[in-house]
Design a protein around this motif. Structure first.
Motif, PDB file in Angstrom:
ATOM      1  N   ARG A  86     -36.684  11.313  24.229  1.00 48.02           N
ATOM      2  CA  ARG A  86     -38.114  10.995  24.212  1.00 48.02           C
ATOM      3  C   ARG A  86     -38.602  10.735  22.789  1.00 48.02           C
ATOM      4  N   ASP A 111     -34.261  18.395  30.686  1.00 45.96           N
ATOM      5  CA  ASP A 111     -35.455  17.549  30.591  1.00 45.96           C
ATOM      6  C   ASP A 111     -36.179  17.464  31.927  1.00 45.96           C
ATOM      7  N   HIS A 112     -35.432  17.157  32.995  1.00 45.96           N
ATOM      8  CA  HIS A 112     -36.072  17.099  34.311  1.00 45.96           C
ATOM      9  C   HIS A 112     -35.035  17.210  35.427  1.00 45.96           C
ATOM     10  N   GLN A 129     -44.223  12.454  27.737  1.00 49.30           N
ATOM     11  CA  GLN A 129     -43.791  13.375  28.793  1.00 49.30           C
ATOM     12  C   GLN A 129     -43.485  12.702  30.125  1.00 49.30           C
ATOM     13  N   ASN A 149     -31.777  17.273  27.859  1.00 48.94           N
ATOM     14  CA  ASN A 149     -32.804  16.926  26.868  1.00 48.94           C
ATOM     15  C   ASN A 149     -32.074  16.604  25.558  1.00 48.94           C
ATOM     16  N   GLU A 152     -45.261  18.858  35.702  1.00 49.18           N
ATOM     17  CA  GLU A 152     -44.983  19.633  34.499  1.00 49.18           C
ATOM     18  C   GLU A 152     -45.529  21.034  34.687  1.00 49.18           C
ATOM     19  N   LYS A 183     -43.905  25.265  28.429  1.00 47.33           N
ATOM     20  CA  LYS A 183     -43.635  23.902  27.945  1.00 47.33           C
ATOM     21  C   LYS A 183     -42.140  23.604  27.881  1.00 47.33           C
ATOM     22  N   ARG A 218     -39.322  19.148  33.664  1.00 52.54           N
ATOM     23  CA  ARG A 218     -40.198  18.410  34.560  1.00 52.54           C
ATOM     24  C   ARG A 218     -39.511  18.304  35.921  1.00 52.54           C
TER      25      ARG A 218
END
Length: 270
Positions: A239, A38-39, A249, A169, A83, A88, A92
């Motif tokens: 999310r 995810d990040h 996001q 994620n 981002e 996509k 992040r």
């Protein structure tokens, strides 16, 4: 260095001092899960030589764009997230910095001395974000002095430029519909979670739920002797869709504030 090389190097550097991340990764893969990130979070000081504007460069160079900005008044932090413009599925990037001018004169002076001990060319290295502690981080006295005021600053002194955490994620997992289910699975397999602000930070109404392990303990050989201190942790994010149907996001500052505490020495002892 392209995007994939940069992200791979960040993971390898992080995993080297965070064995729990690799073990959790393997545990979920054994269940047939495909792990998506995810990040990735990175820490720094807001000194102009190494602030967010410096550390964001390698990410901007491989197609990332700045998005949200966040303030953490209690912890004296400012952060931005990024981002990727075309990919996509790319994680992040979340970069935070300690606002030194809001800290004590003693902490400001200590950080200034640490940075001044380095040659200025050190901070011009295009791979600075992968460089760890580019200063001599071998003093328990300095570490404990920083720790007494800012856990963030103490962590930064020892570990320097690297990923502070990666994040699974949870939306991409097949067998876990809720973050609570994932947390229970992890706890049943022996992992301790950060309970500051509750095991789950955030709500469906805020469009983001987060949880995390407590940071691994890593032995640092200071000049006064070895000391086991928190290193990095693994986070989990779920999310929720916005009114337009697309997943949110960004980040929630009140939740991230508690996630930061995953590296806190006090939580390890509670």
């Amino acid at each position: 260095m392209n995007k994939d090389q940069l992200l791979t190097k960040l993971w390898e550097q992080y995993a080297a001092i965070t064995p729990s991340a690799k073990k959790i990764h393997e545990l979920l893969e054994e269940k047939g899960e495909v792990i998506k990130n995810d990040h990735i979070a990175i820490r720094t000081f807001n000194d102009k030589r190494i602030n967010i504007e410096v550390l964001e460069k390698p990410f901007l160079n491989v197609g990332y764009e700045a998005k949200g900005e966040y303030n953490f008044e209690t912890k004296k932090l400012f952060a931005k997230h990024y981002e990727h413009a075309t990919d996509k599925d790319a994680p992040r990037i979340f970069i935070s910095e300690l606002e030194l001018e809001k800290c004590s004169a003693e902490l400001q002076e200590t950080v200034k001395d640490i940075l001044n001990s380095c040659d200025d060319d050190t901070f011009k290295n295009p791979e600075l974000v992968l460089s760890g502690s580019v200063w001599k981080a071998n003093s328990q006295k300095i570490y404990k002095s920083l720790l007494s005021e800012s856990e963030y600053a103490a962590w930064m002194y020892v570990y320097g430029f690297r990923a502070n955490h990666f994040t699974i994620n949870t939306n991409a997992l097949k067998d876990f519909e809720t973050l609570e289910e994932l947390n229970t699975f992890l706890e049943n397999n022996g992992w301790k979670l950060n309970e500051s602000g509750g095991k789950i930070k955030g709500t469906p109404e805020q469009l983001l739920e987060q949880s995390s392990t407590l940071a691994d303990l890593y032995t640092i050989d200071f000049e006064e002797g070895a000391l086991e201190i928190p290193s990095c942790y693994y986070e989990f994010a779920l999310r929720y869709p916005m009114s337009n149907g697309e997943l949110y996001q960004g980040f929630v500052a009140s939740s991230a504030d508690k996630i930061f505490e995953s590296t806190d020495v006090k939580l390890q002892k509670s």
